[in-house]
Each structure stands twice: as C-alpha cells, then as structure tokens.
Scaffold this motif. Sequence first.
Motif, PDB file in Angstrom:
ATOM      1  N   MET A  26      -9.612  18.813-115.767  1.00  0.00           N
ATOM      2  CA  MET A  26      -9.162  17.526-116.293  1.00  0.00           C
ATOM      3  C   MET A  26      -8.384  16.722-115.245  1.00  0.00           C
ATOM      4  N   ILE A  27      -7.595  17.390-114.420  1.00  0.00           N
ATOM      5  CA  ILE A  27      -6.763  16.693-113.434  1.00  0.00           C
ATOM      6  C   ILE A  27      -7.623  15.926-112.444  1.00  0.00           C
ATOM      7  N   HIS A  28      -8.665  16.582-111.928  1.00  0.00           N
ATOM      8  CA  HIS A  28      -9.521  15.904-110.951  1.00  0.00           C
ATOM      9  C   HIS A  28     -10.275  14.738-111.589  1.00  0.00           C
ATOM     10  N   GLU A  29     -10.518  14.813-112.900  1.00  0.00           N
ATOM     11  CA  GLU A  29     -11.198  13.711-113.581  1.00  0.00           C
ATOM     12  C   GLU A  29     -10.267  12.507-113.736  1.00  0.00           C
ATOM     13  N   VAL A  30      -8.980  12.753-113.949  1.00  0.00           N
ATOM     14  CA  VAL A  30      -8.007  11.662-113.973  1.00  0.00           C
ATOM     15  C   VAL A  30      -7.894  11.043-112.583  1.00  0.00           C
ATOM     16  N   ASP A  31      -7.864  11.877-111.549  1.00  0.00           N
ATOM     17  CA  ASP A  31      -7.836  11.366-110.176  1.00  0.00           C
ATOM     18  C   ASP A  31      -9.008  10.426-109.909  1.00  0.00           C
ATOM     19  N   GLU A  32     -10.201  10.857-110.324  1.00  0.00           N
ATOM     20  CA  GLU A  32     -11.385  10.050-110.079  1.00  0.00           C
ATOM     21  C   GLU A  32     -11.324   8.732-110.838  1.00  0.00           C
ATOM     22  N   ALA A  33     -10.816   8.762-112.074  1.00  0.00           N
ATOM     23  CA  ALA A  33     -10.709   7.521-112.850  1.00  0.00           C
ATOM     24  C   ALA A  33      -9.721   6.555-112.201  1.00  0.00           C
ATOM     25  N   LEU A  34      -8.597   7.072-111.700  1.00  0.00           N
ATOM     26  CA  LEU A  34      -7.636   6.208-111.014  1.00  0.00           C
ATOM     27  C   LEU A  34      -8.233   5.643-109.727  1.00  0.00           C
ATOM     28  N   ARG A  35      -8.967   6.465-108.999  1.00  0.00           N
ATOM     29  CA  ARG A  35      -9.585   5.985-107.761  1.00  0.00           C
ATOM     30  C   ARG A  35     -10.566   4.851-108.060  1.00  0.00           C
ATOM     31  N   ARG A  36     -11.364   5.010-109.118  1.00  0.00           N
ATOM     32  CA  ARG A  36     -12.319   3.961-109.480  1.00  0.00           C
ATOM     33  C   ARG A  36     -11.614   2.689-109.924  1.00  0.00           C
ATOM     34  N   LEU A  37     -10.516   2.860-110.671  1.00  0.00           N
ATOM     35  CA  LEU A  37      -9.780   1.678-111.127  1.00  0.00           C
ATOM     36  C   LEU A  37      -9.188   0.918-109.950  1.00  0.00           C
ATOM     37  N   LEU A  38      -8.632   1.629-108.978  1.00  0.00           N
ATOM     38  CA  LEU A  38      -8.075   0.970-107.802  1.00  0.00           C
ATOM     39  C   LEU A  38      -9.172   0.349-106.949  1.00  0.00           C
ATOM     40  N   THR A  39     -10.319   0.993-106.888  1.00  0.00           N
ATOM     41  CA  THR A  39     -11.435   0.443-106.120  1.00  0.00           C
ATOM     42  C   THR A  39     -11.901  -0.873-106.721  1.00  0.00           C
ATOM     43  N   GLU A  40     -11.932  -0.938-108.058  1.00  0.00           N
ATOM     44  CA  GLU A  40     -12.351  -2.171-108.723  1.00  0.00           C
ATOM     45  C   GLU A  40     -11.377  -3.321-108.481  1.00  0.00           C
ATOM     46  N   SER A  41     -10.121  -2.994-108.139  1.00  0.00           N
ATOM     47  CA  SER A  41      -9.134  -4.055-107.897  1.00  0.00           C
ATOM     48  C   SER A  41      -9.313  -4.722-106.540  1.00  0.00           C
ATOM     49  N   GLY A  42     -10.281  -4.260-105.742  1.00  0.00           N
ATOM     50  CA  GLY A  42     -10.597  -4.901-104.471  1.00  0.00           C
ATOM     51  C   GLY A  42     -10.122  -4.146-103.246  1.00  0.00           C
ATOM     52  N   LEU A  43      -9.596  -2.941-103.407  1.00  0.00           N
ATOM     53  CA  LEU A  43      -9.097  -2.204-102.247  1.00  0.00           C
ATOM     54  C   LEU A  43     -10.221  -1.788-101.314  1.00  0.00           C
ATOM     55  N   GLU A  44     -11.331  -1.347-101.892  1.00  0.00           N
ATOM     56  CA  GLU A  44     -12.452  -0.894-101.056  1.00  0.00           C
ATOM     57  C   GLU A  44     -13.002  -2.035-100.217  1.00  0.00           C
ATOM     58  N   ALA A  45     -13.107  -3.238-100.816  1.00  0.00           N
ATOM     59  CA  ALA A  45     -13.617  -4.386-100.074  1.00  0.00           C
ATOM     60  C   ALA A  45     -12.680  -4.784 -98.940  1.00  0.00           C
ATOM     61  N   SER A  46     -11.404  -4.456 -99.077  1.00  0.00           N
ATOM     62  CA  SER A  46     -10.426  -4.787 -98.036  1.00  0.00           C
ATOM     63  C   SER A  46     -10.329  -3.714 -96.962  1.00  0.00           C
ATOM     64  N   GLY A  47     -11.115  -2.634 -97.098  1.00  0.00           N
ATOM     65  CA  GLY A  47     -11.085  -1.565 -96.122  1.00  0.00           C
ATOM     66  C   GLY A  47      -9.877  -0.657 -96.247  1.00  0.00           C
ATOM     67  N   VAL A  48      -9.304  -0.565 -97.458  1.00  0.00           N
ATOM     68  CA  VAL A  48      -8.130   0.263 -97.689  1.00  0.00           C
ATOM     69  C   VAL A  48      -8.575   1.613 -98.233  1.00  0.00           C
ATOM     70  N   ASP A  49      -8.036   2.691 -97.661  1.00  0.00           N
ATOM     71  CA  ASP A  49      -8.347   4.035 -98.135  1.00  0.00           C
ATOM     72  C   ASP A  49      -7.471   4.380 -99.337  1.00  0.00           C
ATOM     73  N   VAL A  50      -8.055   5.094-100.306  1.00  0.00           N
ATOM     74  CA  VAL A  50      -7.304   5.612-101.457  1.00  0.00           C
ATOM     75  C   VAL A  50      -7.345   7.130-101.362  1.00  0.00           C
ATOM     76  N   VAL A  51      -6.183   7.737-101.191  1.00  0.00           N
ATOM     77  CA  VAL A  51      -6.101   9.184-101.008  1.00  0.00           C
ATOM     78  C   VAL A  51      -5.122   9.764-102.027  1.00  0.00           C
ATOM     79  N   PHE A  52      -5.162  11.088-102.176  1.00  0.00           N
ATOM     80  CA  PHE A  52      -4.294  11.783-103.132  1.00  0.00           C
ATOM     81  C   PHE A  52      -3.468  12.857-102.417  1.00  0.00           C
ATOM     82  N   ASP A  53      -3.187  12.638-101.135  1.00  0.00           N
ATOM     83  CA  ASP A  53      -2.414  13.590-100.353  1.00  0.00           C
ATOM     84  C   ASP A  53      -0.918  13.439-100.638  1.00  0.00           C
ATOM     85  N   ALA A  54      -0.176  14.471-100.276  1.00  0.00           N
ATOM     86  CA  ALA A  54       1.283  14.385-100.338  1.00  0.00           C
ATOM     87  C   ALA A  54       1.764  13.553 -99.149  1.00  0.00           C
ATOM     88  N   PRO A  55       2.550  12.494 -99.389  1.00  0.00           N
ATOM     89  CA  PRO A  55       2.977  11.612 -98.291  1.00  0.00           C
ATOM     90  C   PRO A  55       4.144  12.214 -97.492  1.00  0.00           C
TER      91      PRO A  55
END
Length: 248
Positions: free
Chosen positions: A1-30
């Motif tokens: 379930m956790i990885h499925e939530v991650d994927e849904a958040l990644r898709r939601l952020l991608t739809e906001s235009g981040l991918e078109a701007s060349g911004v990476d979306v990662v789930f690493d510890a900063p």
Amino acid sequence: MIHEVDEALRRLLTESGLEASGVDVVFDAPTRDWAARRTAPTVCVFLYDLREDAVRRGSGTEEVYDEEGHLVARRSPPRWFHLTYLVTAWAGRPQDEHRLLSQVLAGLAAADTLPARLLTGSLAELGLTVALDTAGTGLDAPEAADVWSALGGELKASLGVRVRAPLAGVTRAVAPPVTEGLVVRSAQRVDGSAQRVDGSARDGEGGGTAPGRRLRYTETGDPGAEGFAAPRDRGPAPARRRRGERRP
C-alpha cells in the motif's frame, strides 16, 4: 500500500507541471550527503511517519461472491493508516526553491483526496477514498525540526503532507459447495476378519460380502447410470438474506 500511495503522489505532482519543467520527483531521505550529490532541480517527498488510525479499525468479515453468486471467500475489513511526508524543494537559489515549493503547494492543496484515476494496485481495487491533507494543523507526527535534526541536515522550508490510506484486509477462501454424492461402504466381520464390499478380505482370511449403501437425494427419481455418487451440476446460488432477516 505504501508504494501505491507514493506512486499516486508522484502522478499528482507530475500533473501539476513539474515533469514539463524538468524537475525530478524523488522519495529519498534529504540527508546532507544526498543534498551534496543532487545536480538538478528536485522535489523530495520523504515519508517519515506511519501510524494506524485506530478509530477507523473495523471488525467482522465481508463475504465475497463469484459471478454466479456463490460464496467463495471471506475478507476482513481494511485497516487505515496515516502516512506523513516531508516535502521539500531543491534548486540552486532559495528564490527558485520557494517558487518550486509554491508550485507544489498549489498542486497538492487543490485536492482533498487522491483522485481515483491516479490510484493503482490494491488502492484501486478497494475503491475507497484516500484522503489528502496538505500543510494542515495538528498533524499527529514528529515536528519538522526534529526530522531535520535526525537527518543531520539544515532546516529549510517544507510542507507537511498526510495521506490516510486503507490497507486491504486478509482474504480467506471458503470450502466449495458440494456437487458430488457420497457413497457409504460398510464392512462386516466374518470369522474374525474384516471383509470389504468388493469381496477382498482384510486382517486375515475370510469370506462373504456386504453390499454398499449410497446416500439418497430427496425428490430424486432416476440416479442415472453412475448412481447417486455421480458428479452433479451446481445449481443456482440461494437468495441472500439481509442481516436480521428471518428464513421463511
């Protein structure tokens, strides 16, 4: 379930235009080392807290039926969990990071739930609402300053995002309905030995046979060439009763 939530958040952020701007979306510890290796504008979505919503814990089981209406399994109710993320923006200058974080805030704050079209796996199969709370107050999770201290990094602007998602219950298959008749074979003792109905002796020598007996089906006339033990077609499933309803 956790990885499925991650994927849904990644898709939601991608739809906001981040991918078109060349911004990476990662789930690493900063961490400090991770920040030193970063080379491109990045949005980091770090999961740092996971706990069950005990108030929503259900009990009992749910019956699962096949296409013909027969009971095939029983499933325990789903359990709900809060997943808390620390969302940060990373770029060359603070102004660029704030602009990027503002874009992320606009995309996440516009949705109170994760859209069903973005859900995958068990989240999509359950068909339940996955709540999304962005920068809300009273998040029952560690403070951002404590998270940064544990990561060994420097405090910077971040968003707290909490997702309430269901974990599918355990499904246990039930025994299939009986479709074949039973044959009862008896044995008699002759001269101290057990004799099977087919005439062969056990436990020593002996003679004599005993006929087998077949279980009878009520309201059944001709059992057919194979007798009452022959496989039979499974009839239609009985009508389901509502809870509390009495049988006629």
